[in-house]
Motif scaffolding. Structure first.
Motif, PDB file in Angstrom:
ATOM      1  N   ASP A 552      11.693  -1.617  10.974  1.00 32.18           N
ATOM      2  CA  ASP A 552      10.978  -1.288  12.210  1.00 32.18           C
ATOM      3  C   ASP A 552      11.944  -1.496  13.375  1.00 32.18           C
ATOM      4  O   ASP A 552      12.110  -2.596  13.866  1.00 32.18           O
ATOM      5  N   VAL A 747       5.901   8.215  -2.485  1.00 27.76           N
ATOM      6  CA  VAL A 747       5.865   7.441  -1.250  1.00 27.76           C
ATOM      7  C   VAL A 747       6.628   8.203  -0.175  1.00 27.76           C
ATOM      8  O   VAL A 747       7.731   8.683  -0.425  1.00 27.76           O
ATOM      9  N   LEU A 749       8.183   7.842   3.676  1.00 24.28           N
ATOM     10  CA  LEU A 749       8.522   6.895   4.733  1.00 24.28           C
ATOM     11  C   LEU A 749       8.672   7.654   6.050  1.00 24.28           C
ATOM     12  O   LEU A 749       9.443   8.610   6.132  1.00 24.28           O
ATOM     13  N   THR A 775       1.733   8.261  -0.738  1.00 23.94           N
ATOM     14  CA  THR A 775       1.383   7.126   0.103  1.00 23.94           C
ATOM     15  C   THR A 775       2.275   7.190   1.340  1.00 23.94           C
ATOM     16  O   THR A 775       3.489   7.225   1.211  1.00 23.94           O
ATOM     17  N   LEU A 777       3.885   5.631   4.643  1.00 19.65           N
ATOM     18  CA  LEU A 777       4.175   4.355   5.298  1.00 19.65           C
ATOM     19  C   LEU A 777       4.868   4.633   6.618  1.00 19.65           C
ATOM     20  O   LEU A 777       5.936   5.244   6.643  1.00 19.65           O
ATOM     21  N   ARG A 778       4.258   4.193   7.714  1.00 17.36           N
ATOM     22  CA  ARG A 778       4.833   4.433   9.038  1.00 17.36           C
ATOM     23  C   ARG A 778       5.296   3.118   9.639  1.00 17.36           C
ATOM     24  O   ARG A 778       4.541   2.160   9.686  1.00 17.36           O
ATOM     25  N   THR A 779       6.538   3.091  10.130  1.00 19.15           N
ATOM     26  CA  THR A 779       7.039   1.835  10.696  1.00 19.15           C
ATOM     27  C   THR A 779       6.342   1.490  12.005  1.00 19.15           C
ATOM     28  O   THR A 779       6.301   0.334  12.393  1.00 19.15           O
ATOM     29  N   ARG A 782       3.124  -0.190  10.486  1.00 15.02           N
ATOM     30  CA  ARG A 782       3.204  -1.237   9.474  1.00 15.02           C
ATOM     31  C   ARG A 782       4.397  -2.156   9.653  1.00 15.02           C
ATOM     32  O   ARG A 782       4.576  -3.073   8.867  1.00 15.02           O
ATOM     33  N   VAL A 785       8.794  -1.721   6.235  1.00 14.83           N
ATOM     34  CA  VAL A 785       8.070  -1.370   5.016  1.00 14.83           C
ATOM     35  C   VAL A 785       9.044  -1.310   3.843  1.00 14.83           C
ATOM     36  O   VAL A 785      10.181  -0.874   3.988  1.00 14.83           O
ATOM     37  N   VAL A 787       9.659  -0.378  -0.419  1.00 19.68           N
ATOM     38  CA  VAL A 787       9.164   0.214  -1.657  1.00 19.68           C
ATOM     39  C   VAL A 787       9.667  -0.687  -2.781  1.00 19.68           C
ATOM     40  O   VAL A 787      10.855  -0.993  -2.860  1.00 19.68           O
ATOM     41  N   ALA A 796       4.087   0.003  -2.522  1.00 21.85           N
ATOM     42  CA  ALA A 796       4.486  -0.060  -1.117  1.00 21.85           C
ATOM     43  C   ALA A 796       4.051  -1.400  -0.552  1.00 21.85           C
ATOM     44  O   ALA A 796       2.925  -1.821  -0.756  1.00 21.85           O
ATOM     45  N   ALA A 798       4.044  -3.568   3.077  1.00 19.69           N
ATOM     46  CA  ALA A 798       4.341  -3.548   4.518  1.00 19.69           C
ATOM     47  C   ALA A 798       4.333  -4.970   5.026  1.00 19.69           C
ATOM     48  O   ALA A 798       3.592  -5.821   4.555  1.00 19.69           O
TER      49      ALA A 798
END
Ligand SMILES: [Zn+2]
Length: 803
Positions: A552, A747, A749, A775, A777-779, A782, A785, A787, A796, A798
């Motif tokens: 992040d 997944v 990202l 799936t 996953l957004r920084t 979350r 993140v 994997v 995943a 977070a």
């Protein structure tokens, strides 16, 4: 407020449901309670008695209870249904106009043309991720394109040098390329202007006056420190053009950003000041309310007569009438009517977070603040003015200055949670501490603006005075932004909002229960303080068996592949040295045999010094295209200082680094610009694209490639299937759908900063990813993140947003 849209269906439903609830509550109360005597006592002589009193009288005398009940519910219900149907119709018409017309199809095709437009908002500097810091964004109304006469809202992106000084209501002609907006917010197209605008008609006299007053205010405070210089115009008239970026960030973390938007609160402060002054000087009767209305008109001009300001004025008038007549309930029903009318006029308001916050804050101030102020000051409800001595009046003033911001904050909490996916535990405290300084800053700032045309030195003096309370707010923001545990991660979206409402209700019930016992109260307070000041816990990070972590780092990319303990491959560094350094430190990575910089935009390379900080680096591989050139120079200089070799990637290369096998898929050829709102660029399309195979997992890393490079990648015909997919270009709207179909990730990202100016990731990109079964996953939602490989399965994990 960042320009993010509430999901359309939820939005209209929520807005109408809350309007309905307001109407029903107002109606129900009207039927059950007798007209309050107190209100009559407090009403200013000559001030209107609200609609309630007139309606309630005949109601009480009439018919049986059941008939009255039916009427009480039926009328508002019918009204809500009618309004709902009308708003639905109006929004459907708008959607049809926007998506069906010739301009929309030009935007879809990315056509360029000469355009005639009327500027409707002040140019705002764009915080760019692509090094074009010299650009501005402004709202306009498209009036003519080719030979077509239209009236459609657009957003224009232009060079700062020639577009910065345009004032609202100016009529201009410019050449630009149209593209589709990334959000459904009523805008029909985003226009990337080429060259300078040709002024056809200058701004109206009113807007010229406003521009001069605003410029006068900026000049008058120019001698203050950089933070205060930026903050005063922000608080007074919502002019944030001079705010330092660091201060904006601190405001965001401390939960104070709403102070920078023109809202009903600014006007309430102004009007409260004028009315108080009138009382002290001894002016009574009809004059003070007229004075208040006059000051609202003046303020609207100064803050620009734009929709958000006009809405704030509507809210302020409601608050003023409610306060003057001592009738909160009249305030609630007028708020309800105002919301319904405004949504009828502009259905898109139902999707605007700014509007929702403004309405909620006004409602909170109307409903909660008076009761809380009564409790805090220890006075009976509504005891104002003459009945109290000087000490009593000061106590009352203190209680109100605490109750008003707290009520607004609590009322806004569900929407703030939905927006940010986090609860700011300290926001309430930060607001309480900042609140006493907001009113003086606003009043002194307004006086400065008014004084500026008359006397520069007088204005500069007042500007200095305004800087004093402003510097207090700056200090509060700096202090609270640094507190650990400042932010509690929370489920975002409607679910999170409902959960927040639930907790508020439970909290309120508990407060009622425990109020009698001092010890329980003290224990709760102590627990709250511990929760706020608790050290940020980092247990459980990194999760065992991690394969890749997306850090992040705000708006930018930084991905770490795990090779062995303390060893990894880093792909991109994010825009800032600190976050990437923090992320690598938290992962325990001290050796990086390979650092890949996908392309030279700042959001991918500017964090490099933080990476080089105390780590052993093998080599740095960069994009073959040195664009922007100055970043390429910086990267080579930083690398040379750390004695690290830099070389350009060549498509087709395969690198074996420890257990990782990295195949360079692109760029094979260097392409021209893409078609993204003027951000589309050769640099993005020259991003290094890699397929990484690691611990049996296939990962496709794509940098910022746009549709042309995505198409090129597809046409190479290789096997693009991957378990983990780094979604190109921060999940922007511009994706070649065939690429996702070829990758079929488990997944996805998305590396993106919260509340970025680009509306990234685009909702349609996210929903396409979800629809594919991945799936996502957004920084921004979350935090870091990871994997994780658990047996054969990918999981995943977070970490949650770090404070
Ligand atoms: Zn980028």
């Amino acid at each position: 407020m960042p320009a993010v849209g509430i999901p359309a269906g939820t939005a209209l439903a929520c807005a109408l449901a809350s309007a309905a609830a307001l109407c029903l509550v107002a109606a129900a109360k009207r039927g059950t309670t007798p007209p309050p005597d107190k209100a009559v006592v407090n009403a200013t002589p000559g001030e209107v008695t609200g609609p309630q009193a007139r309606d309630a009288q005949p109601d009480r005398g009439r018919a049986g209870k059941s008939g009255r009940d039916r009427r009480r519910w039926a009328r508002p219900l019918a009204a809500v249904l009618v309004i709902g149907a009308a708003a639905g119709g109006a929004s459907a018409a708008r959607v049809a106009a926007i998506s069906g017309g010739p301009v929309a199809s030009m935007a879809r095709d990315g056509e360029a043309a000469w355009l005639e437009m009327v500027v409707t908002g002040d140019p705002q500097p764009i915080q760019s991720t692509t090094d074009r810091v010299d650009r501005v964004k402004l709202k306009a109304r498209l009036e003519r394109v080719r030979n077509l006469r239209v009236r459609l809202p657009v957003i224009v992106l232009g060079d700062a040098a020639s577009w910065r000084d345009l004032a609202p209501s100016s009529r201009i002609r410019a050449f630009g390329r149209l593209s589709e907006p990334q959000q459904m917010d009523g805008t029909i197209a985003v226009i990337s202007a080429r060259g300078r605008p040709i002024l056809q008609r200058g701004p109206s006299a009113l807007q010229r006056e406003a521009t001069a007053l605003r410029a006068g205010l900026r000049t008058a405070v120019s001698a203050l420190g950089p933070a205060e210089r930026g903050l005063v115009p922000g608080i007074v008239v919502g002019d944030t053009s001079q705010m330092p970026e660091e201060l904006s960030e601190q405001f965001k973390r401390a939960g104070l950003t709403h102070l920078l938007a023109v809202s009903g609160a600014n006007l309430m402060i102004l009007v409260g000041f004028l009315l108080g002054l009138a009382r002290v000087v001894g002016i009574r009767g009809r004059l003070p309310p007229l004075l208040a209305l006059g000051s609202i008109v003046g303020f609207v001009i100064l803050a620009r007569p734009q929709p958000s300001v006009l809405r704030a004025a509507v809210m302020a008038v409601i608050l003023i009438v409610a306060t003057l007549t001592g009738r909160q309930r009249a305030g609630i029903s007028s708020l309800c009517v105002a919301v319904c009318l405004l949504i009828l006029i502009d259905p898109w308001l139902a999707r605007s977070y700014g509007f929702a916050l403004s309405v909620l804050a006004t409602g909170g101030i109307l409903v909660l603040a008076p009761r809380w102020a009564d409790r805090l000051s220890g006075c009976g409800p509504g005891s104002v003015g003459a009945a109290l001595g000087t000490v009593g009046r000061l106590r009352r003033l203190f209680a109100e200055s605490l109750a008003v911001p707290a009520a607004a904050q609590v009322a806004c909490l569900p929407v703030l949670v939905m927006l940010a996916g986090q609860v700011s535990l300290i926001a309430v405290f930060a607001n309480l501490l900042a609140a006493p300084a907001v009113a003086p800053t606003t009043i002194l700032g307004l006086l400065t603006a008014v004084m500026a045309p008359a006397s520069q030195s007088g204005a500069a003096f007042l500007g200095h005075l305004a800087g004093l309370p402003a510097s207090w707010i700056v200090r509060v923001a700096a202090l609270f932004a640094e507190l650990p545990g400042a932010v509690l991660p929370w489920q975002s979206g409607p679910l999170g909002a409902f959960a927040a409402v639930g907790f508020l209700v439970i909290g309120a019930v508990m407060v009622r229960r425990v109020r009698r016992s001092r010890w329980v109260g003290l224990t709760c307070a102590a627990a709250a303080i511990v929760l706020i000041l608790r050290p940020s816990l980092s247990v459980g990070w990194p999760p065992p068996g991690w394969v890749i972590v997306a850090c992040d780092v705000g708006q930018g990319d930084a991905l770490v592949l795990r090779l062995a303990a303390h060893t990894g491959v880093l792909v991109d560094t994010g825009p800032d040295p600190r976050p990437v350094d923090r992320c690598l430190r938290d992962l325990g990575v001290r050796m990086l045999p390979l650092v890949v910089l996908s392309h030279f935009h700042s959001d991918h390379v500017a964090g490099l010094p933080g990476v080089l900080n105390g780590r052993a680096i093998g080599e740095i591989v960069v994009s073959p295209l040195d664009d922007p050139a100055e970043n390429a120079v910086h990267v080579r200089r930083w690398a040379a200082r750390a004695r690290v070799r830099v070389r350009a990637a060549v498509a087709g290369e395969i690198w074996q680094v420890g257990p990782a096998r990295l195949t360079v898929l692109g760029p094979r050829v260097l392409l021209g610009g893409g078609q993204v709102n003027g951000e589309g660029s050769a640099a993005n399309n020259a991003s290094i694209v890699m397929l990484a195979e690691l611990h049996g997992v296939r990962l496709l890393l794509t940098g910022d490639i746009e549709p042309p490079a995505q198409a090129a990648l597809l046409s190479d015909g290789g096997d693009l299937h991957a378990d983990v997919y780094k979604v190109p270009h921060h999940g922007s709207a511009y994706q070649d759908g065939r690429l996702l179909a070829a990758v079929r990730p488990r997944v996805a990202l998305v590396c993106v900063g919260a509340g970025n100016d680009y509306g990234q990731p685009a909702p349609r990109t996210v929903s396409a990813l979800k629809d594919s079964g991945a799936t996502v996953l957004r920084t921004d939602e979350r935090g870091d993140v990871a994997v994780v490989l658990a047996g054969q399965a990918l999981r995943a994990v977070a970490r949650g947003r770090s404070p």
